[in-house]
Write a protein that holds these residues in place. Structure first.
Motif: not given
Length: 291
Positions: A206-221
């Motif tokens: 999907n557009r916008g899905v990448n390792k960076g997005g997952a890392v930013r979500s993990l950072q927020r959590a």
């Protein structure tokens, strides 16, 4: 290891002068894994020391979750896995997040690759579901490449009829994925993420899905900032992950674009560059020469 839904646990103090790193994310192939595709022996005591200091280490890979879990079977409970290039994040066997494709997309990709193959391109498709990876090409050469990255895999008669939530479609080109297969997927790139993840692999998500997005979500959590994050990568599917970390490292033999994008360069994976860099920057013990 720390849950992605809680603050980091109390930890041993960092050595004087060491940066305040709370999260380390690392690609696998060409990055953390050695020249034989294995987790280096020196990784395990280093991981234990990171955990003692309250530092979370998360593998971030295009590989499926089952493959990552098998590679890190010796790790403590709580390991956070960023699998399928960020489309699937799992902790302790439980889903944290996922980004499944619309069912019409894998069908479209499969049919495009079938046409490429009919035109003489030596290419095969892997439909990457939550339960398993599915292939319809069954020759030994192709299955050997698939087995490196997909521990749970099934040969099926028709990839357009797979009954699973599909996270990603991966294509293996025995020639050059960037030169041969990628151009054929250009129409799909207008609506979806099409990334060359290695010399011979391309991933569709999907557009916008990448390792960076997952890392930013993990950072927020975790309540961790980019300044407290260290990241390592070597290929184009690592770019956004490197952008999410102020301590970003391209491996010495990385793709030229990765070398341009990262802030710093680590030694090659063949020289245990990830382990050496972590140990040097954080002043950690490592059972390897640090020169």
């Amino acid at each position: 290891m720390t849950s992605p839904h809680s603050a980091p646990r109390p930890s041993a103090p960092a050595p004087a002068g060491a940066p305040d790193i709370r999260l380390i994310v690392t690609d696998m192939d060409g990055t953390l894994l050695d020249g034989e595709g294995r987790v280096p022996d020196a990784f395990w005591p280093l991981l234990a020391e990171l955990e003692r200091r309250g530092i979370v280490l998360s593998p971030a890979s295009g590989r499926q979750y089952a493959t990552l879990a098998a590679l890190f079977a010796g790790a403590d409970d709580g390991m956070v896995y960023i699998a399928e290039n960020g489309a699937y994040v799992v902790r302790d066997g439980a889903e944290v997040s996922s980004e499944p494709l619309d069912p019409a997309v894998p069908v479209r990709v499969v049919r495009s690759v079938r046409q490429l193959a009919a035109d003489g391109v030596d290419v095969g498709t892997v439909v990457c579901g939550k339960r398993a990876a599915y292939v319809e090409r069954s020759d030994d050469a192709f299955l050997a490449e698939v087995a490196k990255y997909y521990a749970e895999r099934r040969v099926v008669a028709d990839l357009t009829a797979v009954d699973d939530e599909v996270l990603k479609v991966a294509l293996f080109d025995f020639g050059s994925a960037e030169r041969t297969t990628a151009p054929a997927l250009k129409p799909l790139a207008a609506t979806h993420q099409v990334v060359v993840s290695s010399e011979k692999w391309i991933d569709v998500m999907n557009r916008g899905v990448n390792k960076g997005g997952a890392v930013r979500s993990l950072q927020r959590a975790l309540g961790v900032t980019p300044a407290q994050t260290m990241a390592f990568g070597d290929y184009l599917n690592d770019l956004e992950m490197l952008d999410a970390a102020e301590w970003s490292y391209a491996m010495a033999d990385a793709h030229p674009e990765v070398l341009r994008r990262a802030r710093q360069v680590a030694p090659s994976h063949r020289d245990n560059g990830v382990l050496r860099t972590i140990a040097r920057v954080l002043d950690l013990p490592l059972d390897l020469p640090l020169d």
